[in-house]
Enzyme design. Sequence first.
Site, PDB file in Angstrom:
ATOM      1  N   HIS A 191       0.855  -1.204   0.000  1.00 40.29           N
ATOM      2  CA  HIS A 191       0.000   0.000   0.000  1.00 40.29           C
ATOM      3  C   HIS A 191       0.887   1.249   0.000  1.00 40.29           C
ATOM      4  CE1 HIS A 191      -2.540   3.140   1.739  1.00 40.29           C
ATOM      5  NE2 HIS A 191      -3.566   2.471   1.235  1.00 40.29           N
ATOM      6  N   ASP A 317     -11.271   1.941  -0.782  1.00 44.51           N
ATOM      7  CA  ASP A 317     -10.359   2.836  -0.069  1.00 44.51           C
ATOM      8  C   ASP A 317     -11.089   3.656   0.987  1.00 44.51           C
ATOM      9  OD1 ASP A 317      -7.841   3.635   0.611  1.00 44.51           O
ATOM     10  OD2 ASP A 317      -7.465   4.786  -1.187  1.00 44.51           O
TER      11      ASP A 317
HETATM   12  C1  1DF Z   1      -5.055   8.917   1.363  1.00 45.48           C
HETATM   13  C2  1DF Z   1      -5.292   8.007   0.319  1.00 45.48           C
HETATM   14  C3  1DF Z   1      -4.593   8.432   2.587  1.00 45.48           C
HETATM   15  C4  1DF Z   1      -5.063   6.680   0.511  1.00 45.48           C
HETATM   16  C5  1DF Z   1      -4.398   7.073   2.766  1.00 45.48           C
HETATM   17  O1  1DF Z   1      -3.923   6.550   3.927  1.00 45.48           O
HETATM   18  C6  1DF Z   1      -4.683   6.162   1.744  1.00 45.48           C
HETATM   19  C7  1DF Z   1      -5.271  10.321   1.157  1.00 45.48           C
HETATM   20  C8  1DF Z   1      -3.347   7.419   4.880  1.00 45.48           C
HETATM   21  O2  1DF Z   1      -6.091  10.701   0.310  1.00 45.48           O
HETATM   22  O3  1DF Z   1      -4.635  11.126   1.868  1.00 45.48           O
HETATM   23  O4  1DF Z   1      -4.634   4.868   1.993  1.00 45.48           O
HETATM   24  N1  1DF Z   1      -5.179   5.827  -0.623  1.00 45.48           N
HETATM   25  O5  1DF Z   1      -4.888   4.633  -0.580  1.00 45.48           O
HETATM   26  O6  1DF Z   1      -5.467   6.361  -1.733  1.00 45.48           O
HETATM   27 MN    MN Z   2      -5.504   3.220   0.717  1.00 40.33          MN
END
Ligand code: 1DF
Ligand code: MN
Length: 355
Positions: A191, A317
């Site tokens: 991730h 997500d």
């Molecule tokens: C964000 C996006 C933050 C995802 C995440 O974990 C995350 C974000 C802190 O938009 O700040 O898992 N993502 O997977 O797109």
């Molecule tokens: Mn994510």
Amino acid sequence: MTTSAPGVVNHPKSADYQRIATEEAFAPAEMLDIYRKILEKGDADPGFKGLMGFYMSSPSARAQHIMRCLTDLDQLRIQHMDECGIDKQVIALTAPGVQAMDKATAVSFSQVANDQLAEAVRKHPTRFVGMIAVAPQDPVAAAKEIERGVSKLGMNSVIINSHTHGEYLSDPKFWDIFAAAEAHDVPIYLHPNSLPANMIQPFQECGLDGAIYGFGVETGLHALRIITSGVFDRFPKLKMIIGHMGEALPFWIYRLDYMHRATVLSKRYDSMKPLLKKPSDYLRENFFITNSGVAWEPAIKFSQSVLGVDRVMYAMDYPYQYQVDEVIAMDNMSMSAEDKKKFFQTNAETVFKIR
Ligand code: 1DF
Ligand code: MN
């Protein structure tokens, strides 16, 4: 403030498949306490400050809502799943998980987090599936936690949030983790993390370091480093999962294969060794991808066409991208009933051993 998905008007119709969302996040309150201490000390990575510093202090509706959802592993989450027609969430400790912590804290907190998640899964066994969080800072302890997660907690996948303080799993010092994942036949979900200190500046100065672009660039790089370092020649049965439409790697396949071969043949880098197969072969044989953050039919169809329909899975997500309209758009993709069921349900059941 409403707790519903922005614009919940239509609920998705019931379907002849289950919707299993495979990249869903949680954050124990105790982890946020540890993060607060790291932020107060003042010497945290700029990426960590930019990401968790923002979510934990911003008064914006988006940040407040996300923080509230992240810490819930009970009724609020289930209400949101019901509103969006999500039958099951595959849940992982949110990025950066324990990877922002010092080694000792990371090892001990990974166990605390896994116990909490396992408890929530025991309480909601038909709705929640858990991933095992590990501390790459201590690869031997991480391997042990994989073993404990599988044998004691009944979890069948591992979450790693990309780099750990700028270090990549392509370094053989981490390979005990791969050995354990391969031995227990559990996939590792690679991730995104916030960008490492030596990469972030040209992204952060223009606001492109986060999920908008930087995450994908860095996690895609990490997956490629794992491939080109020969991890899958050493661990041929190892399975990995990457989100966000494979962090765009399916689109890169032609160029990766061509230039990998050209670079190896010309002996340009000591660090780029010959591999038994083409980079794309490992993507097709060792990787699964999810469409987290990309509710876009053309990208999904393209990825299915180059990786195979058995390798592309649904993800929402939550709570970072909690959009009921996206679930409806995915339901309405023009795709055979058989392939749509693979996408939403059966691929995830196979990969995460959901019974
Ligand atoms: C964000 C996006 C933050 C995802 C995440 O974990 C995350 C974000 C802190 O938009 O700040 O898992 N993502 O997977 O797109
Ligand atoms: Mn994510």
